[in-house]
Design an enzyme around this catalytic site. Structure first.
Site, PDB file in Angstrom:
ATOM      1  N   TYR A   2      79.476  74.495  17.262  1.00  0.00           N
ATOM      2  CA  TYR A   2      79.167  73.357  16.377  1.00  0.00           C
ATOM      3  C   TYR A   2      79.120  72.054  17.178  1.00  0.00           C
ATOM      4  O   TYR A   2      78.194  71.250  17.037  1.00  0.00           O
ATOM      5  CB  TYR A   2      80.256  73.307  15.309  1.00  0.00           C
TER       6      TYR A   2
ATOM      7  N   ILE B 164      74.086  71.641   7.801  1.00  0.00           N
ATOM      8  CA  ILE B 164      74.604  72.419   8.941  1.00  0.00           C
ATOM      9  C   ILE B 164      74.642  73.884   8.549  1.00  0.00           C
ATOM     10  O   ILE B 164      74.931  74.219   7.396  1.00  0.00           O
ATOM     11  CB  ILE B 164      76.033  71.997   9.384  1.00  0.00           C
TER      12      ILE B 164
ATOM     13  N   ASP C  44      86.658  65.509   2.749  1.00  0.00           N
ATOM     14  CA  ASP C  44      87.212  66.505   1.811  1.00  0.00           C
ATOM     15  C   ASP C  44      86.168  67.377   1.102  1.00  0.00           C
ATOM     16  O   ASP C  44      86.265  67.593  -0.113  1.00  0.00           O
ATOM     17  CB  ASP C  44      88.110  65.812   0.778  1.00  0.00           C
ATOM     18  N   THR C  45      85.170  67.877   1.820  1.00  0.00           N
ATOM     19  CA  THR C  45      84.216  68.784   1.171  1.00  0.00           C
ATOM     20  C   THR C  45      84.844  70.184   1.072  1.00  0.00           C
ATOM     21  O   THR C  45      85.689  70.550   1.892  1.00  0.00           O
ATOM     22  CB  THR C  45      82.879  68.854   1.937  1.00  0.00           C
TER      23      THR C  45
ATOM     24  N   ALA D 186      78.523  71.615  20.286  1.00  0.00           N
ATOM     25  CA  ALA D 186      77.331  71.580  21.161  1.00  0.00           C
ATOM     26  C   ALA D 186      76.115  71.076  20.395  1.00  0.00           C
ATOM     27  O   ALA D 186      75.341  70.251  20.895  1.00  0.00           O
ATOM     28  CB  ALA D 186      77.061  72.978  21.721  1.00  0.00           C
TER      29      ALA D 186
HETATM   30  N1  LIG Z   1      83.183  67.723   5.954  1.00  0.00           N
HETATM   31  C1  LIG Z   1      83.631  67.316   7.152  1.00  0.00           C
HETATM   32  O1  LIG Z   1      84.849  67.297   7.433  1.00  0.00           O
HETATM   33  C2  LIG Z   1      82.669  66.823   8.153  1.00  0.00           C
HETATM   34  C3  LIG Z   1      81.288  66.918   7.994  1.00  0.00           C
HETATM   35  N2  LIG Z   1      80.469  66.417   8.962  1.00  0.00           N
HETATM   36  C4  LIG Z   1      79.025  66.532   8.820  1.00  0.00           C
HETATM   37  O2  LIG Z   1      78.612  66.126   7.535  1.00  0.00           O
HETATM   38  C5  LIG Z   1      77.477  66.894   7.130  1.00  0.00           C
HETATM   39  C6  LIG Z   1      77.731  67.508   5.774  1.00  0.00           C
HETATM   40  O3  LIG Z   1      78.898  68.283   5.848  1.00  0.00           O
HETATM   41  P1  LIG Z   1      79.564  68.914   4.528  1.00  0.00           P
HETATM   42  O4  LIG Z   1      79.119  68.154   3.349  1.00  0.00           O
HETATM   43  O5  LIG Z   1      80.992  69.115   4.797  1.00  0.00           O
HETATM   44  O6  LIG Z   1      78.849  70.331   4.534  1.00  0.00           O
HETATM   45  P2  LIG Z   1      78.701  71.439   3.365  1.00  0.00           P
HETATM   46  O7  LIG Z   1      79.058  72.729   3.985  1.00  0.00           O
HETATM   47  O8  LIG Z   1      79.379  71.016   2.106  1.00  0.00           O
HETATM   48  O9  LIG Z   1      77.131  71.377   3.079  1.00  0.00           O
HETATM   49  C7  LIG Z   1      76.216  71.913   3.962  1.00  0.00           C
HETATM   50  C8  LIG Z   1      74.860  71.878   3.300  1.00  0.00           C
HETATM   51  O10 LIG Z   1      73.918  72.476   4.191  1.00  0.00           O
HETATM   52  C9  LIG Z   1      73.244  73.525   3.480  1.00  0.00           C
HETATM   53  N3  LIG Z   1      72.908  74.599   4.412  1.00  0.00           N
HETATM   54  C10 LIG Z   1      73.741  75.506   4.974  1.00  0.00           C
HETATM   55  N4  LIG Z   1      73.052  76.353   5.749  1.00  0.00           N
HETATM   56  C11 LIG Z   1      71.751  75.978   5.664  1.00  0.00           C
HETATM   57  C12 LIG Z   1      70.544  76.477   6.222  1.00  0.00           C
HETATM   58  N5  LIG Z   1      70.528  77.537   7.020  1.00  0.00           N
HETATM   59  N6  LIG Z   1      69.377  75.854   5.908  1.00  0.00           N
HETATM   60  C13 LIG Z   1      69.366  74.781   5.082  1.00  0.00           C
HETATM   61  N7  LIG Z   1      70.479  74.255   4.532  1.00  0.00           N
HETATM   62  C14 LIG Z   1      71.656  74.848   4.815  1.00  0.00           C
HETATM   63  C15 LIG Z   1      74.217  73.960   2.396  1.00  0.00           C
HETATM   64  O11 LIG Z   1      73.563  74.530   1.270  1.00  0.00           O
HETATM   65  P3  LIG Z   1      73.133  76.059   1.121  1.00  0.00           P
HETATM   66  O12 LIG Z   1      74.294  76.881   1.495  1.00  0.00           O
HETATM   67  O13 LIG Z   1      72.724  76.108  -0.308  1.00  0.00           O
HETATM   68  O14 LIG Z   1      71.960  76.234   2.032  1.00  0.00           O
HETATM   69  C16 LIG Z   1      74.806  72.622   1.997  1.00  0.00           C
HETATM   70  O15 LIG Z   1      73.958  71.976   1.087  1.00  0.00           O
HETATM   71  C17 LIG Z   1      77.219  67.901   8.246  1.00  0.00           C
HETATM   72  O16 LIG Z   1      76.223  67.433   9.103  1.00  0.00           O
HETATM   73  C18 LIG Z   1      78.560  67.957   8.967  1.00  0.00           C
HETATM   74  O17 LIG Z   1      78.413  68.316  10.305  1.00  0.00           O
HETATM   75  C19 LIG Z   1      80.940  65.827  10.078  1.00  0.00           C
HETATM   76  C20 LIG Z   1      82.272  65.709  10.277  1.00  0.00           C
HETATM   77  C21 LIG Z   1      83.246  66.201   9.338  1.00  0.00           C
HETATM   78  C1  LIG Z   2      89.708  68.013  14.259  1.00  0.00           C
HETATM   79  C2  LIG Z   2      88.826  66.924  13.669  1.00  0.00           C
HETATM   80  C3  LIG Z   2      89.763  65.875  13.113  1.00  0.00           C
HETATM   81  C4  LIG Z   2      89.914  64.779  14.049  1.00  0.00           C
HETATM   82  C5  LIG Z   2      90.166  63.482  13.373  1.00  0.00           C
HETATM   83  O1  LIG Z   2      90.790  62.658  14.041  1.00  0.00           O
HETATM   84  O2  LIG Z   2      89.745  63.276  12.242  1.00  0.00           O
HETATM   85  C6  LIG Z   2      87.862  67.329  12.573  1.00  0.00           C
HETATM   86  C7  LIG Z   2      86.870  66.158  12.296  1.00  0.00           C
HETATM   87  C8  LIG Z   2      85.532  66.779  12.057  1.00  0.00           C
HETATM   88  C9  LIG Z   2      85.832  68.214  11.824  1.00  0.00           C
HETATM   89  C10 LIG Z   2      84.744  69.269  11.919  1.00  0.00           C
HETATM   90  C11 LIG Z   2      83.463  68.902  11.422  1.00  0.00           C
HETATM   91  O3  LIG Z   2      82.786  68.101  11.992  1.00  0.00           O
HETATM   92  C12 LIG Z   2      82.933  69.698  10.298  1.00  0.00           C
HETATM   93  C13 LIG Z   2      82.888  71.135  10.648  1.00  0.00           C
HETATM   94  C14 LIG Z   2      82.509  71.616   9.298  1.00  0.00           C
HETATM   95  C15 LIG Z   2      82.766  73.046   9.083  1.00  0.00           C
HETATM   96  O4  LIG Z   2      82.456  73.342   7.721  1.00  0.00           O
HETATM   97  C16 LIG Z   2      84.220  73.324   9.336  1.00  0.00           C
HETATM   98  C17 LIG Z   2      84.729  72.960  10.661  1.00  0.00           C
HETATM   99  C18 LIG Z   2      84.220  71.679  11.284  1.00  0.00           C
HETATM  100  C19 LIG Z   2      83.905  72.140  12.700  1.00  0.00           C
HETATM  101  C20 LIG Z   2      85.307  70.585  11.335  1.00  0.00           C
HETATM  102  C21 LIG Z   2      86.529  70.965  12.175  1.00  0.00           C
HETATM  103  C22 LIG Z   2      87.553  69.853  12.311  1.00  0.00           C
HETATM  104  C23 LIG Z   2      86.972  68.542  12.774  1.00  0.00           C
HETATM  105  C24 LIG Z   2      86.500  68.660  14.204  1.00  0.00           C
END
Ligand SMILES: NC(=O)C1=CN([C@@H]2O[C@H](COP(=O)(O)OP(=O)(O)OC[C@H]3O[C@@H](n4cnc5c(N)ncnc54)[C@H](OP(=O)(O)O)[C@@H]3O)[C@@H](O)[C@H]2O)C=CC1
Ligand SMILES: C[C@H](CCC(=O)O)[C@H]1CC[C@H]2[C@@H]3C(=O)C[C@@H]4C[C@H](O)CC[C@]4(C)[C@H]3CC[C@]12C
Length: 275
Positions: free
Chosen positions: A166, A104, A202-203, A168
């Protein structure tokens, strides 16, 4: 009717020798998926923008027992790069078994600020690059009867405040990939599509963005990563992690408790008995 048989039980041996691309694998859930796959003996190709981090991930994958591990660095804002990553897999392995779309672009957790260009860029990164990689990978995935895994969020099923751009992009993924799954079934294309609906994990980046506003404990990224791989290998249509994250009416389990500027906001999601 499911026209192909999906395996019932997960066994880590299912991934041994499989050729897998993981996007967004320099940190967070993507990095953990790379480590699980390596431990299971898969060939892994990881990608993100930061070369130094990818280098470390690849080294760790080799230590953990990956059949092979390599990386390509670049930005998914550019769909040409997205296609290039898949071509790299084709040139290296001559095929592909699993495509895990996970990256993302950066967004914010706050009121929508009216910036249309930000949404356009985020759609390029979070949505169009997923489509471009799928299109380029499809001939190889048809050949291997492989898997597409799309990582989404509860924000892509049940919208809440402060994540409009996000959210959307994640709704777009559901619309596109769930529709494509129907077409595959109609046309007997034996490529599975798994949409992963994740709650708060918990990332580092997610906790940095929302820990001031969301006081519930996030779920562990290591377990989340394993569940994503498992549901992809089992060819499930959707994963909901943590389990039960979406209630019966598609409402969030605890997402109604969001703090903004020291105030606990009262949101219109249906309340649960525990709230
Ligand atoms: N953590 C959460 O609470 C939640 C996460 N998710 C989903 O899980 C997935 C992973 O999330 P999470 O691990 O938290 O995300 P992170 O922010 O830890 O990781 C995102 C990754 O995407 C890479 N990235 C960022 N920008 C770009 C770009 N422009 N081009 C290519 N790569 C890019 C980053 O590396 P770099 O910066 O080196 O490019 C990194 O490797 C996502 O799809 C997120 O929507 C869904 C719900 C909740
Ligand atoms: C508010 C939500 C919690 C609801 C629940 O019942 O668990 C969060 C669940 C997913 C989160 C978002 C997400 O998908 C990852 C995005 C990652 C970005 O790095 C940060 C914000 C997020 C939009 C994040 C925001 C909270 C949630 C919607």
């Amino acid at each position: 009717v499911y026209f192909y048989s999906a395996p019932e039980n997960f066994n880590e041996e299912m991934l041994r020798g499989k050729r897998v691309i993981v996007t967004g694998a320099s940190s967070g859930i993507g990095e953990q998926m790379a480590y699980h796959l390596a431990r299971m003996g898969a060939h892994v190709l990881v990608t993100a923008r930061t070369e130094a981090k990818l280098q470390k991930v690849v080294e760790r994958c080799r230590e953990l027992g990956a059949a092979s591990a390599r990386f390509v660095s670049g930005s998914m804002e550019d769909t040409a790069f997205a296609e290039e990553v898949v071509k790299e897999a084709e040139n290296t392995w001559g095929g592909l078994d699993m495509l895990i779309l996970n990256h993302i672009g950066h967004s914010y957790f706050n009121y929508f600020d009216g910036d249309v260009d930000h949404i356009r860029k985020l759609l390029e990164t979070n949505f169009l690059s997923y489509v471009a990689m799928t299109v380029t990978a499809l001939p190889m995935l048809k050949e291997s009867e492989g898997n597409i895994v799309v990582v989404s969020s509860v924000a892509g099923k049940a919208p809440g405040p402060f994540a409009a751009p996000y959210s959307a992009t994640k709704f777009a993924l559901d619309g596109f990939f769930s529709s494509l799954r129907h077409e595959f079934i109609i046309e007997n294309v034996n490529v599975s599509i798994t949409l992963c609906i994740l709650g708060y994990i918990d990332t580092d980046n997610a906790m940095q963005a929302v820990s001031h506003a969301i006081k519930v404990a996030p779920s562990p990224k290591e377990e989340c990563a394993l569940e994503i791989i498992r549901s992809g290998a089992l060819r499930q249509h959707e994963l909901h992690y943590p389990p039960g994250i979406l209630g019966t009416a598609g409402s969030l389990r605890y997402g109604h408790k969001i703090w903004h500027k020291d105030k606990l906001l009262s949101l219109s999601w249906p309340q649960t008995p525990s709230s």
